[in-house]
Design a protein around this motif. Sequence first.
Motif, PDB file in Angstrom:
ATOM      1  N   ARG A  17       0.859   7.013  -6.624  1.00 44.99           N
ATOM      2  CA  ARG A  17      -0.371   7.719  -6.977  1.00 44.99           C
ATOM      3  C   ARG A  17      -0.222   9.212  -6.736  1.00 44.99           C
ATOM      4  NH1 ARG A  17      -3.814   5.082  -3.941  1.00 44.99           N
ATOM      5  NH2 ARG A  17      -4.645   3.753  -5.599  1.00 44.99           N
ATOM      6  N   THR A  18       0.371   9.558  -5.613  1.00 47.26           N
ATOM      7  CA  THR A  18       0.584  10.977  -5.307  1.00 47.26           C
ATOM      8  C   THR A  18       1.481  11.630  -6.344  1.00 47.26           C
ATOM      9  OG1 THR A  18       0.283  10.596  -2.944  1.00 47.26           O
ATOM     10  CG2 THR A  18       1.466  12.588  -3.582  1.00 47.26           C
ATOM     11  N   ALA A  19       2.537  10.918  -6.748  1.00 47.68           N
ATOM     12  CA  ALA A  19       3.460  11.472  -7.742  1.00 47.68           C
ATOM     13  C   ALA A  19       2.742  11.731  -9.068  1.00 47.68           C
ATOM     14  CB  ALA A  19       4.638  10.527  -7.945  1.00 47.68           C
ATOM     15  N   THR A  24       1.948   1.995  -3.548  1.00 44.36           N
ATOM     16  CA  THR A  24       0.837   2.463  -4.374  1.00 44.36           C
ATOM     17  C   THR A  24       0.510   3.920  -4.070  1.00 44.36           C
ATOM     18  OG1 THR A  24      -0.089   0.234  -4.495  1.00 44.36           O
ATOM     19  CG2 THR A  24      -1.576   2.072  -4.977  1.00 44.36           C
ATOM     20  N   GLU A  25       0.441   4.250  -2.795  1.00 46.12           N
ATOM     21  CA  GLU A  25       0.087   5.615  -2.405  1.00 46.12           C
ATOM     22  C   GLU A  25       1.149   6.617  -2.845  1.00 46.12           C
ATOM     23  OE1 GLU A  25      -2.783   6.783  -1.223  1.00 46.12           O
ATOM     24  OE2 GLU A  25      -3.446   4.727  -1.614  1.00 46.12           O
ATOM     25  N   ARG A  26       2.412   6.233  -2.710  1.00 41.88           N
ATOM     26  CA  ARG A  26       3.482   7.170  -3.094  1.00 41.88           C
ATOM     27  C   ARG A  26       3.475   7.422  -4.595  1.00 41.88           C
ATOM     28  NH1 ARG A  26       5.387  10.886  -3.868  1.00 41.88           N
ATOM     29  NH2 ARG A  26       7.371  11.829  -3.314  1.00 41.88           N
ATOM     30  N   ASP A  57       0.814  -1.215   0.000  1.00 42.98           N
ATOM     31  CA  ASP A  57       0.000   0.000   0.000  1.00 42.98           C
ATOM     32  C   ASP A  57       0.850   1.268   0.000  1.00 42.98           C
ATOM     33  OD1 ASP A  57      -2.319  -1.471  -0.009  1.00 42.98           O
ATOM     34  OD2 ASP A  57      -2.679  -1.280   2.143  1.00 42.98           O
ATOM     35  N   GLU A  80      -0.514  12.223  -9.508  1.00 43.88           N
ATOM     36  CA  GLU A  80      -1.471  13.317  -9.327  1.00 43.88           C
ATOM     37  C   GLU A  80      -0.779  14.677  -9.359  1.00 43.88           C
ATOM     38  OE1 GLU A  80      -3.287  12.263  -5.652  1.00 43.88           O
ATOM     39  OE2 GLU A  80      -4.719  10.860  -6.578  1.00 43.88           O
ATOM     40  N   LEU A  81       0.464  14.733  -8.865  1.00 46.24           N
ATOM     41  CA  LEU A  81       1.218  15.989  -8.854  1.00 46.24           C
ATOM     42  C   LEU A  81       1.934  16.265 -10.172  1.00 46.24           C
ATOM     43  CD1 LEU A  81       2.863  15.752  -5.301  1.00 46.24           C
ATOM     44  CD2 LEU A  81       1.008  17.280  -5.996  1.00 46.24           C
ATOM     45  N   ASP A 136       4.547  14.648 -10.882  1.00 42.07           N
ATOM     46  CA  ASP A 136       5.930  14.575 -10.382  1.00 42.07           C
ATOM     47  C   ASP A 136       6.694  13.535 -11.193  1.00 42.07           C
ATOM     48  OD1 ASP A 136       8.188  14.800  -8.872  1.00 42.07           O
ATOM     49  OD2 ASP A 136       7.360  13.876  -7.062  1.00 42.07           O
TER      50      ASP A 136
END
Length: 386
Positions: free
Chosen positions: A50-52, A46-48, A43, A54-55, A57
């Motif tokens: 996903r954040t990248a 996946t979260e890291r 998890d 979305e940004l 990045d």
Amino acid sequence: MTIAPLQALPLEQLRRRSSTKWRTYPEDVLPLFVAETDFPLADAITERLRTAVELGDTGYTPPDPGIRDAFAAYARRRFGWEVQPSRIRSTCDVMMGVVEILRAVLKPGDRVIVAPPVYPPFFDCVEEAGGVVERVPLIDIDGSWLLDLNGIEQALAGGARAVLLCNPHNPTGTVHSRAVLARLAEIAAAHGAVVVSDEIHAPLVQPGMHYTPFLTASPVAAEIGYAVTSASKAYNLAGLKCAVMVTASEKTDAVVRALPEEVEWRTGLFGALAAVAAWSPESDAWLDSLLAALDHNRRLLAELLAEHLPDADYRIPDAGYLAWVDLRGLGWGDDPAGRILRDARVALNRGPTFGAEGRGHVRFNLGCAPEVLTEAVHRIAALLRG
């Protein structure tokens, strides 16, 4: 406390993946070859990622994306290995790190010892680095695969300049003992040679087995050794491109620091972000569950082979999710994986690619659902009846 095994994703979902495992063969083939696993990502990873996304990045990898501190903390927590963050440098993948280190310590034409049967790219990367492969096969003693230290000593005395070590070993799953690694270091040092250790399978050592990072085997090993590793194998991140080169002495550190800047620039940003997440404490429970799943599958394969292919020779591996199986007793020739693919529609790694010692062998990928592994063995066993 009993740890619940990690559950593999269903085949219909896996077949939507675009990686090598799922795009090399038609859908009627069960792919148990390349070292990719069928489990959901941790998890935290996946979260890291996903954040990248979305940004947006998705730019260049910064000089220090947190890899050094993350790996040093992970090595201490999981292996009891004290690594100085300043002696960690990243690159694209493990084989690239191996090539660049070998290139830095060899002269063109120098011989490099490998211990087949071994991961096939070892042969290629020695040549890419300008070296010449010197084969010193593993020896089989009382049902255990061991480094042939006498053979290695003879090769070094004859002029070989480096040992390319696989620790833990691929494809046999052998975890080399501290005593063996310490003796290897002594032999190499006595002949002015170095040891480059691929330790990518280290997170996959089963509980109860003791993994010794080569650099910790002895003070001598720390002086003459280089370790190259990655989160990619255990956490299924091969496509994201990040590995680390680790040293433990001023001399070896100077060699890695003198590598071209481009070696580190090749680190993928998503690989770095995912590695930091994988090596974080938040991913430890996921890894423990993965190990429980792999423990179940490595034992399941033994049961399946004993029941359906009793002439196959298989030793339960100490580490990893790759199983080395001797099928010579079936009389299917030097390369049984070819027939198995054609007639059973199961894709396995071909034994001869691991060296001449792999004739008549196959390598199974155990990183799948138990049902998939069971179906694969049933398909192969049907060839005996047909």
